[in-house]
Every structure is written in C-alpha cells, then in structure tokens.
Design a protein around this motif. Structure first.
Motif, PDB file in Angstrom:
ATOM      1  N   THR A  24      29.290   7.184 -33.226  1.00  7.94           N
ATOM      2  CA  THR A  24      29.035   8.398 -32.474  1.00  7.94           C
ATOM      3  C   THR A  24      30.205   9.365 -32.586  1.00  7.94           C
ATOM      4  O   THR A  24      31.360   8.987 -32.435  1.00  7.94           O
ATOM      5  CB  THR A  24      28.803   8.051 -30.986  1.00  7.94           C
ATOM      6  N   THR A  44      26.646  13.271 -32.125  1.00  5.40           N
ATOM      7  CA  THR A  44      25.672  12.612 -32.991  1.00  5.40           C
ATOM      8  C   THR A  44      25.745  11.124 -32.721  1.00  5.40           C
ATOM      9  O   THR A  44      26.779  10.599 -32.306  1.00  5.40           O
ATOM     10  CB  THR A  44      25.945  12.891 -34.480  1.00  5.40           C
ATOM     11  N   GLY A  50      24.208   8.210 -42.513  1.00  6.44           N
ATOM     12  CA  GLY A  50      23.230   9.271 -42.372  1.00  6.44           C
ATOM     13  C   GLY A  50      22.118   9.145 -43.397  1.00  6.44           C
ATOM     14  O   GLY A  50      22.268   8.526 -44.453  1.00  6.44           O
ATOM     15  N   PRO A 332      22.366  12.314 -39.282  1.00  6.15           N
ATOM     16  CA  PRO A 332      22.449  11.219 -38.308  1.00  6.15           C
ATOM     17  C   PRO A 332      21.104  10.970 -37.637  1.00  6.15           C
ATOM     18  O   PRO A 332      20.263  11.884 -37.554  1.00  6.15           O
ATOM     19  CB  PRO A 332      23.488  11.720 -37.294  1.00  6.15           C
ATOM     20  N   THR A 335      20.942  13.887 -33.137  1.00  2.00           N
ATOM     21  CA  THR A 335      21.867  14.993 -32.958  1.00  2.00           C
ATOM     22  C   THR A 335      21.587  15.587 -31.584  1.00  2.00           C
ATOM     23  O   THR A 335      20.495  16.103 -31.334  1.00  2.00           O
ATOM     24  CB  THR A 335      21.684  16.067 -34.039  1.00  2.00           C
TER      25      THR A 335
END
Length: 355
Positions: A24, A44, A50, A332, A335
């Motif tokens: 995060t 995020t 990602g 991610p 968001t």
C-alpha cells in the motif's frame, strides 16, 4: 452506548472492508477546500507490481488507446448529479486524449447493463470502463469481455466477489467506510451528540451502502456516542424515495433530531419532506455524502449540517489507468481517492467546486 433499533427495510449484506496490503502506498488523507476539483489519489492497495496487458487474464493484446474504441458503461439514470458529472468526466477526458469513445446507460437496470457491455464488445470496443450497478451479478458481461480479450477498468462501485487482473484490471473509488465515519463525526458535532437519529440507506446489493453504513455505526460506537439510531430504511439513493421514507420516519418518530443520508439525493428528498411537515432549517440535523451543488447550497441555507464529498470526476484517473495498463507501468488493484468535506465554514466559498 449507541443503541440500534431497526424499522422498515434494511440492508442485509456482508461487510466488505477495503484492506490495504503490504504494498500500500499512502498520500495525505484529506484535502482542503479550494483544491482542484479533479480526483486525487489518496492511496493504492493490493499485492504485486500492478496489472498489465501481459498479466491480465492470461494476457491480452497491447493497444494504443488512440487507435482503438473504448466503451463506457454507465449504470444509473443521469438524473442524479453524481452520474451526470461522472459521464461528463469520462467523455471530456476521452476527447482531451483523442480517444474514440462509445457510451451506454443502463438506466438502473442490471440486465440492461449486462446487455450494454455485451453490445459494446460486439461493436468492437477493445477496452471498457464500467461503473457497476451492483457489486455482483455482471458475470455474463464479464465473461463476454474475457472471451473477446477486452479488459475492463472499474470505477465507483467495487465488484466484491471478482478478482483484479482476472475479471477486471483494477478499481478506482472512495473509501466508503471512511466516508461513513466522517459523516458520524459531523453528525455528532451538529447534534451535540444527542437525540434520535435515522439512517437513509442507499441501494441494496452494493458495497457503497454496506460500507457507508458500517463506517457510520462503527464510529458512533467508537465514540461511545449518545445518538440513538431509531430507524434505518432503504431509499435507494433517490430523491423521491428520500422524501417518501422521511415522511414515514418523522411520522413514526416525532422526536427525530437527526438524519444520516447516504447520498445527497436522499438528503434533498428528506428536506422536501421536512418542509412539507412544517419543519424549519436546523430542526432536524442532516449530514450526507456526495458533494452536489444542491446539498452544498443546503448547508448555506441551513438545512444541511455537513456534506462528505464523494468525487465522481473519474475521467483522468480511469484513462490514465488504461494507459498504465498498456504501457507496462501497471495498475494497482485498488486506487482510493481523496474526498474533501463541506461545512458551514466553507460552503459558500466552495459552492462553485461542487457538482
């Protein structure tokens, strides 16, 4: 201790918490009044590097967004300022980036949203942005997109039982639990932490309603609030039901001192009911979530005590996510955006920034 007594229809859904994984990334959690109206990233969440085209559901072709058609599926009737602004933001950003866009509107009908998504895939859309009507139930549409190797970016409501980078690229939205907590704080302050309180619940079957309700109740309990929730009833995020439900609530609870409305449209309906009942501004304290001009004007006029923003201007972040998806930078799973707050101290100055 906070007391809860249920009257009328209530939501019955599992609570979904936005969990922040080990990777995060967090930015400041609040934005002061007067900042840019476009969405800003607060944090995020999720694991891995990602989602990219190479990783998505076994891999999909890399695309140049300016060379393809992108589809946007709007879920609800655009009578609600949130939905109007959301769609306008998507259209404006597509035009700014020179991207061909097709749009649909499900008119608050899940079956139509499924058909809309399937239709856009059939029309040749090679990437999709969708605002889900419900947190579940879009499976046939998701399957059609998967089979055609059309990636989907989701905004606003979360697909709670689906997997990022498999069923959808990622999700952009607010921390709805936090919104509920902030609304509780605002109502505690507005009422001097006393009085009978009612909750106007949003639509059933969506994480927004579940999370905003949980956040509000959890915060009352955490603060050992003396507010007593005497009723909570679904008003489906609409002004008409907000009015009709509030008419019932004030009739059944003549000592009602406060209302927590889980969106502005329901709050504005509640005001109409209070006016019809001969109430004056401030007789029943109202705190709501969204940030529409009507609600912020309600603060100026004394009918609303506070508004927690839920910013619908998804266009820039949604299209940037698609760019990052195809470029290999990655998107991610979650968001989470910054949402500010409107109060009696900033409502007049901030009215122009409301939507």
């Amino acid at each position: 201790m906070v007391q809860f007594r249920r009257l009328g229809a209530t939501t019955a859904a599992a609570v979904l918490l936005v969990s922040l994984g080990a990777c995060t990334k967090t930015t400041p959690s609040t934005a002061s009044a007067g900042e840019d109206a476009d969405q800003q990233v607060r944090s995020t969440a999720g694991s891995g590097d990602g989602c990219t085209a190479d990783k998505y559901n076994g891999g999909v072709p890399k695309r140049d967004l300016k060379a393809i058609t992108v589809g946007f599926a709007q879920s609800e009737k655009e009578a609600n300022p949130f939905r109007i602004t959301e769609t306008e933001s998507i259209k404006a950003e597509a035009a700014k980036r020179g991207i061909k866009l097709i749009t649909t509107n499900a008119q608050s009908d899940l079956n139509k949203e499924i058909a809309d998504i399937q239709s856009m895939v059939a029309q040749g859309a090679q990437a999709l942005i969708i605002s889900p009507l419900n947190s579940e139930g879009l499976d046939p549409a998701l399957k059609a997109a998967q089979d055609a190797k059309v990636p989907i970016m989701t905004i606003d409501r979360l697909l709670t039982t689906k997997q990022p980078c498999v069923d959808y690229i990622g999700w952009i939205g607010s921390d709805f639990v936090e919104q509920g907590k902030r609304a509780a704080d605002a109502l505690i302050a507005a009422t001097d932490d006393r009085g009978e309180t009612a909750i106007l619940l949003g639509a059933s079957g969506v994480n927004v309603t579940v999370d905003r309700t949980k956040g509000f109740k959890d915060q009352l309990a955490a603060k050992n609030s003396k507010l007593t929730v005497v009723a909570e009833q679904t008003a489906d995020f609409t002004r008409e039901k907000g009015r009709s439900v509030t008419e019932q609530l004030i009739s059944a609870n003549p000592k009602l001192a406060a209302i927590y409305a889980e969106n502005d449209e329901m709050a504005l309906g509640a005001i109409a009911a209070l006016k019809a009942a001969g109430k004056k501004p401030g007789d029943v304290k109202i705190v709501t979530i969204d940030g529409t001009k009507g609600a912020v004007q309600g603060i100026v006029d004394g009918w609303i005590s506070g508004v927690i923003e839920s910013n619908p201007r998804f266009g820039p972040l949604a299209f940037q996510a698609l760019e990052d998806f195809y470029s290999g930078k990655g998107v991610p799973p979650k968001t989470i955006i910054v949402d500010k707050e409107y109060t009696k101290d900033n409502a007049s100055a901030e009215l122009a920034n409301a939507y």
